[in-house]
Enzyme design. Structure first.
Site, PDB file in Angstrom:
ATOM      1  N   THR A   1      -1.379 -33.203  33.438  1.00 38.21           N
ATOM      2  CA  THR A   1      -0.994 -32.473  32.228  1.00 38.21           C
ATOM      3  C   THR A   1      -0.603 -33.402  31.097  1.00 38.21           C
ATOM      4  O   THR A   1      -0.893 -33.157  29.938  1.00 38.21           O
ATOM      5  CB  THR A   1       0.204 -31.554  32.573  1.00 38.21           C
ATOM      6  OG1 THR A   1      -0.189 -30.686  33.623  1.00 38.21           O
ATOM      7  CG2 THR A   1       0.628 -30.729  31.380  1.00 38.21           C
TER       8      THR A   1
ATOM      9  N   THR B   1       2.012 -34.034  38.257  1.00 38.29           N
ATOM     10  CA  THR B   1       3.304 -33.989  38.941  1.00 38.29           C
ATOM     11  C   THR B   1       3.204 -33.530  40.405  1.00 38.29           C
ATOM     12  O   THR B   1       4.090 -33.831  41.201  1.00 38.29           O
ATOM     13  CB  THR B   1       4.288 -33.055  38.197  1.00 38.29           C
ATOM     14  OG1 THR B   1       3.703 -31.756  38.087  1.00 38.29           O
ATOM     15  CG2 THR B   1       4.612 -33.601  36.825  1.00 38.29           C
ATOM     16  N   ASP B   2       2.122 -32.821  40.769  1.00 40.27           N
ATOM     17  CA  ASP B   2       2.057 -32.241  42.118  1.00 40.27           C
ATOM     18  C   ASP B   2       2.281 -33.272  43.212  1.00 40.27           C
ATOM     19  O   ASP B   2       3.022 -33.034  44.162  1.00 40.27           O
ATOM     20  CB  ASP B   2       0.696 -31.569  42.346  1.00 40.27           C
ATOM     21  CG  ASP B   2       0.716 -30.103  41.953  1.00 40.27           C
ATOM     22  OD1 ASP B   2       1.370 -29.782  40.945  1.00 40.27           O
ATOM     23  OD2 ASP B   2       0.074 -29.281  42.644  1.00 40.27           O
TER      24      ASP B   2
ATOM     25  N   LYS C   1       9.471 -33.505  44.105  1.00 43.71           N
ATOM     26  CA  LYS C   1       9.325 -32.398  43.158  1.00 43.71           C
ATOM     27  C   LYS C   1       9.969 -31.180  43.812  1.00 43.71           C
ATOM     28  O   LYS C   1       9.484 -30.694  44.836  1.00 43.71           O
ATOM     29  CB  LYS C   1       7.847 -32.147  42.851  1.00 43.71           C
ATOM     30  CG  LYS C   1       7.625 -31.072  41.802  1.00 43.71           C
ATOM     31  CD  LYS C   1       6.165 -30.968  41.363  1.00 43.71           C
ATOM     32  CE  LYS C   1       5.996 -29.853  40.342  1.00 43.71           C
ATOM     33  NZ  LYS C   1       4.601 -29.716  39.871  1.00 43.71           N
TER      34      LYS C   1
END
Lengths: 451, 451
Positions: free
Chosen positions: A108, A185-186, A264
């Site tokens: 992103t 970020t995953d 996360k």
């Protein structure tokens, strides 16, 4: 009539043009007796001729609304220009700026919708980046390279090896003062752990950064995260693999998490990343440029120990979540398919059903390295307390201490990749390589739940 | 000479007797040039003749120290008698006490070392329980039954069905005002979710309780947890499956967590259990007996809807953690071995590597129900935001909303067990059965991490 309008043509372009709607505006479309409200999106030129207008609904879902000449488009609210307070106090004179290399992998943070042209543009030219976040000019002399362009959910162990090689080259061969790795970020925490193990004794910070909200949203965290990440890479005293992400404190600070101790923990919040069983190393104020040290620094710039690239990762390693109905045959599957390592995400202090014990014993006999971690995430495995734990220890399962299951998985993939034999891999697993074991837990490492 | 001394005989008994050491004392044993310090444990009579003295080291590990007539035993500190402040304000007169049934399944809470006889005694006779925690006399008229005696890591879906049947019988056929299920903490949250689905429309509270520290330790939480659990079962206004465990707030309160929204989040702390994506329903002060409601009550005592037992659980359901190196062949394994349901613990907003998509499509084609959850744990899955999520949705994967992966796994096992066909199971998965979906998230549902 017609002509390209932000990628739209024909009736869709006509409706939008007469409403004065531009991408980014909040619009209402009435068509065929139904109404849709959302943010107008630009159209990919390929599909521009089709009679659909694309809006982003409030749930984040993009829908294409079929329109006809009878449809009505109304602008509910003009596009908000995202105004930002300038960040980062000026650094030293431009000549003395630290040199930072930006490595793009996708995600992103590295893309944005350009409302003027309608295209989704990757942000990989430095001039694009500096145009969008001009504060970066004061922080570092930046070079950039796109080394991958993937969604982070498609990251794989062999790609960790490639990223590690680029990081090593930038820090060691090219002499940069820090590296920033832009990453989805995953799986960012998995990659951060991989770089911690693969680039031993780094001379400078390895900073992973991403965004939870894309740059076309007013609540985007990408500019703040980028400024903080470049501050960390250019000026941070820590020479470790770290994650720099929004901390969601009142005034918009970013946290520096040790890569092997971060996770996360939320699907959508900007402060999704948290340190587990460790404190964040630092908090960065992107407005003042201050880097406040809050945790332990395990390696500093200039510390002795020459950098070494150890970037082979074994692919035949599995991370297995333990649950009440799990069958021993699941373990047998991995044994019979040539797996070299298994990380169990066990229950409590490091347990698994006793019915799995026979299969685990077989795995160990076949020289598969088996490591026990806990799905509790917080706290540490202690397999001495109960009979079940002692049985698994006796079977040859290695206790994973307070390592996160994900970190243990990455580490085992690395240990089996770089070690000459399973015995050496076991020894590496028990050694504290990059702070993945925290020997001292304080009470405040457990977050406080509100009631 | 000789004679049984807390299970010890021969030289070990002799040494202990002359030192005046009794089990529970902190002792130092010097033997063969080495020294060991720890809590003296009683000996199982079967092994009493062997020349070993068993001590619990500070790390919780029991070791047997080989002794000879030359060894020296020294008492470092006499056994601390665990003094407790009396709990629970007196209830109504004994005649009017609510009736609560205690169902024992095993676990730390239901056993204690009896230092006088040396035996590890299960606490399943009511008179034992009342002798140890006399406050319970003022809370409820208690009957008890031992329905299982296992470590909770050995719990299985078919045993959930058995526990559910006992709970249903106690509440419906036997008319108890509440049920307390004593359970090991490792898989307590899975069982709490199973009871929430299997005992529909319960007329009264179903309370799961356990202990993180056994009752022979000064920091034990078992008495406090038991008092709070019986208060919840006897007087709680909620008719739901809940977990009652220590909250570790300053004054020693217990929390009531909704069973489908709770998780063991720490390997060893007494406040290991936390509500995720929901608030605890209540806080119980075991000293005053006050039950303070802090969250939403979804079903109350006396609410309409007759109780129904739906306690079939499908065993062929897997909980699969997604990680960067996972192979599509892992999914194929479950398809080829007759699995009926798969819960994916995906990344971020509900993603998995694109390379798994073909196998997932095949699973759906073969009528396997596939549900997506997130390893972030906090927040909710949203598979509309990114292309990968949309692809998995399009392949027929059900979004798991804000359900915990563990709850989704239990629910899928239940839905496939009670539904006539996969279509009905899918419908049940998307329905909010017992509060496993929380439609409204507030910012304070995410815990605060200290720095």
């Amino acid at each position: 009539m017609g002509g390209d309008y932000y990628g739209y043509r024909g009736v869709a372009a006509e409706l939008l043009r007469s409403a004065g709607a531009v991408p980014g505006d909040r619009v209402e479309i009435s068509s065929g007796g139904r109404r849709f409200a959302g943010i107008l999106m630009p159209r990919e030129a390929l599909y521009g001729d089709r009679p659909f207008i694309v809006v982003k609904l409030d749930n984040g879902y993009n829908v294409g609304v079929r329109v006809s000449p009878d449809s009505v488009v109304r602008v509910l609210e003009k596009r908000r220009v995202v105004e930002r307070k300038p960040m980062a106090a000026a650094g030293p004179g431009a000549k003395d700026l630290p040199r930072v290399k930006l490595l793009g992998t996708g995600g992103t943070i590295m893309s944005r919708v350009d409302y003027e042209t309608g295209a989704v543009k990757p942000l990989l030219s430095v001039s694009d980046l500096l145009e969008w976040v001009p504060e970066l000019r004061d922080i570092a002399a930046i070079d950039a390279a796109e080394i991958l362009s993937i969604f982070s959910e498609d990251m794989e162990p062999r790609l960790w090896g490639r990223v590690a090689e680029h990081v090593y080259r930038a820090l060691v061969d090219e002499g940069y003062d820090g590296v920033v790795v832009a990453h989805g970020t995953d799986t960012m925490a998995y990659t951060a752990a991989a770089l911690a193990f693969a680039v031993r004794n780094p001379p400078a910070p390895i900073v992973l950064v991403g965004a939870q909200r894309s740059s076309d949203r007013p609540s985007t965290d990408s500019a703040l995260n980028l400024v903080a990440a470049f501050l960390a890479a250019a000026r941070g005293p820590f020479a470790e693999s770290v994650i720099v992400m929004h901390g969601e404190t009142g005034d918009g600070a970013a946290y520096v998490h040790r890569g092997v101790k971060a996770r996360k923990m939320h699907t959508s919040r900007r402060d999704a990343f948290q340190s587990i069983n460790d404190k964040p190393i630092a908090v960065i104020d992107p407005y003042s440029g201050e880097i406040r040290i809050t945790g332990r620094i395990l390696r500093r710039r200039g510390d002795p120990g020459g950098p070494v690239l150890m970037n082979r990762f074994e692919e035949k390693v599995a991370l297995i979540k333990i649950y009440p109905g799990i069958s021993p045959e699941v373990i047998d599957y991995y044994i019979d398919h040539g797996y070299k390592g298994l990380v169990l995400e066990g229950t409590g202090l490091g347990h698994a059903p006793n019915k799995l014990l026979g299969s685990i014993e077989r795995a160990v006999e076949e020289d598969i390295v088996v490591v026990m971690t806990s799905q509790c995430l917080f706290g540490r495995v202690n397999m001495h307390v109960y009979a079940t734990g002692r049985r698994y220890l006796h079977a040859g399962v290695l206790p994973g201490g307070d390592m996160l299951p994900e970190t243990a998985y990455v580490k085992l993939s690395w240990a089996l990749g770089v070690a000459g034999d399973p015995g050496e891999a076991k020894r590496l697993m028990l050694e504290n390589i990059a702070g993945e074991y925290n020997p001292r837990h304080t009470l405040d490492l457990y977050p406080r739940w509100g009631i």
